[in-house]
Design a protein around this motif. Sequence first.
Motif, mmCIF file in Angstrom:
data_model
loop_
_atom_site.group_PDB
_atom_site.id
_atom_site.type_symbol
_atom_site.label_atom_id
_atom_site.label_comp_id
_atom_site.label_asym_id
_atom_site.label_seq_id
_atom_site.Cartn_x
_atom_site.Cartn_y
_atom_site.Cartn_z
ATOM 1 N N VAL A 1 8.963 1.854 14.101
ATOM 2 C CA VAL A 1 8.610 1.079 12.909
ATOM 3 C C VAL A 1 9.137 1.745 11.644
ATOM 4 O O VAL A 1 9.350 1.071 10.635
ATOM 5 N N THR A 2 9.375 3.046 11.686
ATOM 6 C CA THR A 2 9.818 3.746 10.475
ATOM 7 C C THR A 2 11.174 3.253 9.985
ATOM 8 O O THR A 2 11.513 3.440 8.809
ATOM 9 N N GLN B 1 0.809 -1.219 0.000
ATOM 10 C CA GLN B 1 0.000 0.000 0.000
ATOM 11 C C GLN B 1 0.844 1.272 0.000
ATOM 12 O O GLN B 1 0.306 2.377 -0.072
ATOM 13 N N GLY B 2 2.140 1.146 0.075
ATOM 14 C CA GLY B 2 3.000 2.314 0.180
ATOM 15 C C GLY B 2 3.510 2.476 1.600
ATOM 16 O O GLY B 2 2.818 2.161 2.572
ATOM 17 N N ARG B 3 4.722 2.998 1.707
ATOM 18 C CA ARG B 3 5.384 3.071 3.003
ATOM 19 C C ARG B 3 4.653 3.995 3.973
ATOM 20 O O ARG B 3 4.503 3.675 5.153
ATOM 21 N N ASP B 4 4.179 5.136 3.524
ATOM 22 C CA ASP B 4 3.511 6.085 4.419
ATOM 23 C C ASP B 4 2.250 5.481 5.022
ATOM 24 O O ASP B 4 1.988 5.621 6.223
ATOM 25 N N ALA B 5 1.457 4.793 4.194
ATOM 26 C CA ALA B 5 0.228 4.181 4.689
ATOM 27 C C ALA B 5 0.538 3.052 5.665
ATOM 28 O O ALA B 5 -0.159 2.871 6.669
ATOM 29 N N LEU B 6 1.594 2.309 5.388
ATOM 30 C CA LEU B 6 1.988 1.216 6.279
ATOM 31 C C LEU B 6 2.405 1.756 7.649
ATOM 32 O O LEU B 6 1.962 1.257 8.693
#
Length: 257
Positions: A195-196, A158-163
């Motif tokens: 988590v980032t 879904q993309g890194r930002d959404a994750l």
Amino acid sequence: MNFIGLDLAWSVRNATGGAVAQLDGPGGRVTDTSLLGDDAEILAFIDRFADPACTVAIDAPLRVPNASGSRVAERELARVFGRFHAGAHPANRALVGDASGSVRGERLVAALEERGFVHDPLLVAGDAVRRVVEVFPHPAMVSLFGLTRTLKYKNKGQGRDALVSAWAALHAHLRALDGADPPLSGLDALLETDVTVLRGRALKAHEDQVDAVVCAYVALYAWRWGPARTEVFGTLEGGAILTPTLPERWPTGLTAP
């Protein structure tokens, strides 16, 4: 009394998350989170923390009589939780069995029964017994956190930002369990994980341990509330999933002790 959660990998090639919540006053306190390997390591973990009264809650099929298709448990659960995107993957022996046809969850149940555990999802509030049950974190989170959709913390596409946003929401909900009924404490170290900066195996390891904590909390919640706020989908003979259920489905007239 301890409540042990296992995010059981269907194959011994993958890691299994383990967590322990110890009864502490009116609630629980997480005392251990681990990554585990083969069946012997998982059983050693349970042996280490199992009290005379203990519930082991496992996120994996524990009884799979059907050779193909799905179990009644998955179909029943989907009718209630499908609108939240919280349905379970179909479980059958072709999907979850190994090359010999053995199902890992069934093997663990047999080993736990030798240790005095009873495989029975019909938990009674406050009952001090040795019990092993099948659980599923996604519908549990919907019920416990009041979600309108499951949190997409596993969706890598879904993309890194959404994750990362999904993980932040999950961490916040888990922190809020400190004020829930029953409360859960002892999560500070796990939830301080950034988590980032996690990717690949490191992120999967965190996911496995978090899911195991949710499993342990489901066991604690079921011990606190019994059938007043939990529901069993399926049957013991055909495979059964225990979960905290939606407030709209709480039976009237039932209260916890």
